[in-house]
Design a protein around this motif. Structure first.
Motif, PDB file in Angstrom:
ATOM      1  N   ALA A   1       0.817  -1.211   0.000  1.00  0.00           N
ATOM      2  CA  ALA A   1       0.000   0.000   0.000  1.00  0.00           C
ATOM      3  C   ALA A   1       0.849   1.259   0.000  1.00  0.00           C
ATOM      4  CB  ALA A   1      -0.906   0.000   1.225  1.00  0.00           C
ATOM      5  N   ASN A   2       0.336   2.303  -0.658  1.00  0.00           N
ATOM      6  CA  ASN A   2       0.980   3.610  -0.574  1.00  0.00           C
ATOM      7  C   ASN A   2       0.099   4.641   0.126  1.00  0.00           C
ATOM      8  OD1 ASN A   2      -0.892   3.961  -2.613  1.00  0.00           O
ATOM      9  ND2 ASN A   2       0.627   4.184  -4.244  1.00  0.00           N
ATOM     10  N   VAL A   3      -1.096   4.227   0.568  1.00  0.00           N
ATOM     11  CA  VAL A   3      -1.979   5.085   1.355  1.00  0.00           C
ATOM     12  C   VAL A   3      -2.614   4.233   2.447  1.00  0.00           C
ATOM     13  CG1 VAL A   3      -4.013   6.570   1.359  1.00  0.00           C
ATOM     14  CG2 VAL A   3      -2.495   6.557  -0.621  1.00  0.00           C
ATOM     15  N   VAL A   4      -2.694   4.783   3.662  1.00  0.00           N
ATOM     16  CA  VAL A   4      -3.294   4.073   4.794  1.00  0.00           C
ATOM     17  C   VAL A   4      -4.373   4.952   5.417  1.00  0.00           C
ATOM     18  CG1 VAL A   4      -2.906   3.004   7.053  1.00  0.00           C
ATOM     19  CG2 VAL A   4      -1.160   2.807   5.262  1.00  0.00           C
ATOM     20  N   VAL A   5      -5.550   4.374   5.632  1.00  0.00           N
ATOM     21  CA  VAL A   5      -6.670   5.070   6.271  1.00  0.00           C
ATOM     22  C   VAL A   5      -6.898   4.432   7.642  1.00  0.00           C
ATOM     23  CG1 VAL A   5      -9.101   5.708   6.099  1.00  0.00           C
ATOM     24  CG2 VAL A   5      -7.722   5.476   4.019  1.00  0.00           C
ATOM     25  N   THR A   6      -6.886   5.242   8.697  1.00  0.00           N
ATOM     26  CA  THR A   6      -7.112   4.752  10.058  1.00  0.00           C
ATOM     27  C   THR A   6      -8.127   5.632  10.776  1.00  0.00           C
ATOM     28  OG1 THR A   6      -5.208   6.034  10.846  1.00  0.00           O
ATOM     29  CG2 THR A   6      -4.815   3.725  10.271  1.00  0.00           C
ATOM     30  N   GLY A   7      -8.576   5.158  11.952  1.00  0.00           N
ATOM     31  CA  GLY A   7      -9.563   5.891  12.734  1.00  0.00           C
ATOM     32  C   GLY A   7      -8.993   7.159  13.336  1.00  0.00           C
ATOM     33  N   ALA A   8      -9.898   8.057  13.673  1.00  0.00           N
ATOM     34  CA  ALA A   8      -9.476   9.327  14.271  1.00  0.00           C
ATOM     35  C   ALA A   8      -8.919   9.108  15.664  1.00  0.00           C
ATOM     36  CB  ALA A   8     -10.658  10.287  14.341  1.00  0.00           C
TER      37      ALA A   8
ATOM     38  N   LYS B   1     -16.458   1.176   1.541  1.00  0.00           N
ATOM     39  CA  LYS B   1     -17.224   1.554   0.354  1.00  0.00           C
ATOM     40  C   LYS B   1     -16.830   2.947  -0.127  1.00  0.00           C
ATOM     41  CE  LYS B   1     -21.982   2.139  -1.287  1.00  0.00           C
ATOM     42  NZ  LYS B   1     -23.426   2.061  -0.910  1.00  0.00           N
ATOM     43  N   LYS B   2     -16.664   3.877   0.815  1.00  0.00           N
ATOM     44  CA  LYS B   2     -16.303   5.251   0.448  1.00  0.00           C
ATOM     45  C   LYS B   2     -14.880   5.330  -0.115  1.00  0.00           C
ATOM     46  CE  LYS B   2     -19.418   7.698   3.595  1.00  0.00           C
ATOM     47  NZ  LYS B   2     -19.527   8.648   4.736  1.00  0.00           N
TER      48      LYS B   2
ATOM     49  N   MET C   1     -10.407  10.954  -0.563  1.00  0.00           N
ATOM     50  CA  MET C   1     -10.695  10.111   0.596  1.00  0.00           C
ATOM     51  C   MET C   1     -10.914  10.946   1.855  1.00  0.00           C
ATOM     52  SD  MET C   1      -8.372   6.642   0.181  1.00  0.00           S
ATOM     53  CE  MET C   1      -6.973   7.302  -0.727  1.00  0.00           C
ATOM     54  N   LYS C   2     -10.152  12.008   2.027  1.00  0.00           N
ATOM     55  CA  LYS C   2     -10.348  12.890   3.180  1.00  0.00           C
ATOM     56  C   LYS C   2     -11.710  13.580   3.124  1.00  0.00           C
ATOM     57  CE  LYS C   2      -5.529  13.936   4.372  1.00  0.00           C
ATOM     58  NZ  LYS C   2      -4.497  14.998   4.474  1.00  0.00           N
ATOM     59  N   GLN C   3     -12.106  13.914   1.923  1.00  0.00           N
ATOM     60  CA  GLN C   3     -13.410  14.546   1.758  1.00  0.00           C
ATOM     61  C   GLN C   3     -14.535  13.559   2.055  1.00  0.00           C
ATOM     62  OE1 GLN C   3     -13.937  16.252  -2.105  1.00  0.00           O
ATOM     63  NE2 GLN C   3     -15.983  17.052  -1.673  1.00  0.00           N
TER      64      GLN C   3
END
Length: 382
Positions: A60-67, A93-94, A229-231
């Motif tokens: 992966a080159n992007v990681v999404v985690t919880g706030a 999904k988003k 993704m941030k949006q």
């Protein structure tokens, strides 16, 4: 008009046939130029796609985690088994909606459970089909296929009594799994146990705590995907894997520069070689040119004939070089990228232009000597 044409044709044939060594030397040099240009331009056309494809195997080159502020939910139990902050249920999904169709997306849920030996171990729920593509660099001897199959890191396998009847406990709930395969990466993954996400959710009651994304393309495409993704996920942490993204951009840019530099260096080297050959040819044929001038040939006709000879060699070099260069590009692509790069007709105009410039420069420079020819003196042997 007919006589000069016949004379020019005869002199051209004489130069190419009777001075075979010099003609062959110039032809080889121009063939090398055309071959290198063809190979590099053919590879250049697929370079970005092939390099980006290679980088996809690094994960992966992007990681999404919880706030971190606690907006995401968390779970804790008295026996210290925990799960990390989880993402919203529609996060996956988003994320998929925010990236292109060729991006690879995999969600991961983390929990600390207890093995049948009483040893704490990190258990990870994920989508194995996505992980196979996302982390192709993992060394796995057998991937899990069933809902109760698990993938054990080589260190985590030492934490369990029986990997074929693997018993894990989380929040008082026991789960029995079958160890389908072993994982070796040399990193933290070796100390984890991976199970299907559906099984993980049913067992722990929690969902994904991280989503890893492989966005194809350079830094600009990655930044654009991160913004989307941030949006779509306000409050969540969406961060690039800087080492991978920046490293990919640097390597692609440097490879571009290297290919440009190689073409320029080869062109200069070939130009010097052809210039030396043409200069020697002019000196050898001073008497021929003097005779043409004495018989009424113009300066332009003599330079034109000399330039025509160079262009004939350049054209022959393009034909041979295109074949050799296309074969070289095919072999280099197969050897380094394991995918074929087929010949491209679109590179021919650039190759023709390059060889024409080299040949013209190499021919016109020594042709200046013809301006100072004194037919009478040369024909007398002076």
């Amino acid at each position: 008009m007919a006589a000069p044409q016949i004379s020019m044709g005869r002199m051209l044939r004489r130069s190419l046939i009777h001075r075979r060594a010099r003609s062959l030397s110039a032809l080889i040099a121009l063939t090398v130029s055309a071959a290198v240009a063809t190979a590099l331009l053919t590879l250049y056309a697929d370079l970005d796609a092939k390099l980006h494809h290679e980088f996809r195997s690094f994960g992966a080159n992007v990681v999404v985690t919880g706030a971190p502020s606690g907006e995401a939910t968390a779970a804790a139990t008295p026996d210290s088994t925990t799960v990390a902050e989880v993402l919203p249920l529609d996060a996956l999904k988003k994320v998929r909606a925010s990236v292109s169709s060729d991006a690879i997306v995999a969600d991961f849920g983390y929990a600390v459970a207890t093995t049948d030996r009483g040893t704490p171990v990190v258990v990870v729920g994920t989508d194995f089909d996505a992980v196979k593509k996302l982390d192709a660099w993992w060394q796995v001897d057998a991937w899990p296929e069933g809902e109760k199959d698990a993938l054990l890191g080589q260190k985590a396998a030492n934490f369990v009594a029986d990997e074929h009847a693997l018993r894990l406990t989380f929040a008082g709930k026991e789960l029995v799994l079958h160890g389908a395969g072993r994982l070796r990466t040399g990193g933290d993954e070796d100390s984890r146990i991976y199970i299907p996400m559906e099984t993980f959710t049913q067992w722990t009651g929690a969902g994904a705590t991280a989503i890893e994304v492989q966005v194809p393309g350079g830094a600009a495409k990655v930044d654009s995907a991160i913004a989307l993704m941030k949006q779509a996920l306000p409050g969540m942490k969406v961060e690039p894997v800087r080492q991978l993204v920046e490293g990919e951009s640097r390597i692609v840019d440097r490879t571009h520069a290297l290919m440009y530099g190689a073409v320029l260096l080869i062109a200069l080297t070939v130009g010097v070689s052809v210039l030396a050959t043409m200069s020697a040819s002019v000196l050898e044929r001073r008497r021929d040119f003097a005779l043409m001038k004495a018989l009424g040939g113009s300066q332009g006709q003599m330079i034109g004939m000399f330039l025509l000879e160079a262009m004939v060699l350049a054209g022959a070099g393009v034909v041979a070089g295109y074949v050799v260069g296309s074969a070289a590009a095919f072999g280099i692509s197969e050897l380094n990228f394991h995918t074929a790069t087929l010949p491209r007709v679109g590179v021919i105009p650039a190759v023709i232009l390059l060889n024409a410039v080299i040949a013209a420069a190499a021919a016109l420079f020594p042709a200046r000597v013809l301006r100072g020819l004194q037919p009478a003196a040369l024909l007398k042997g002076e």
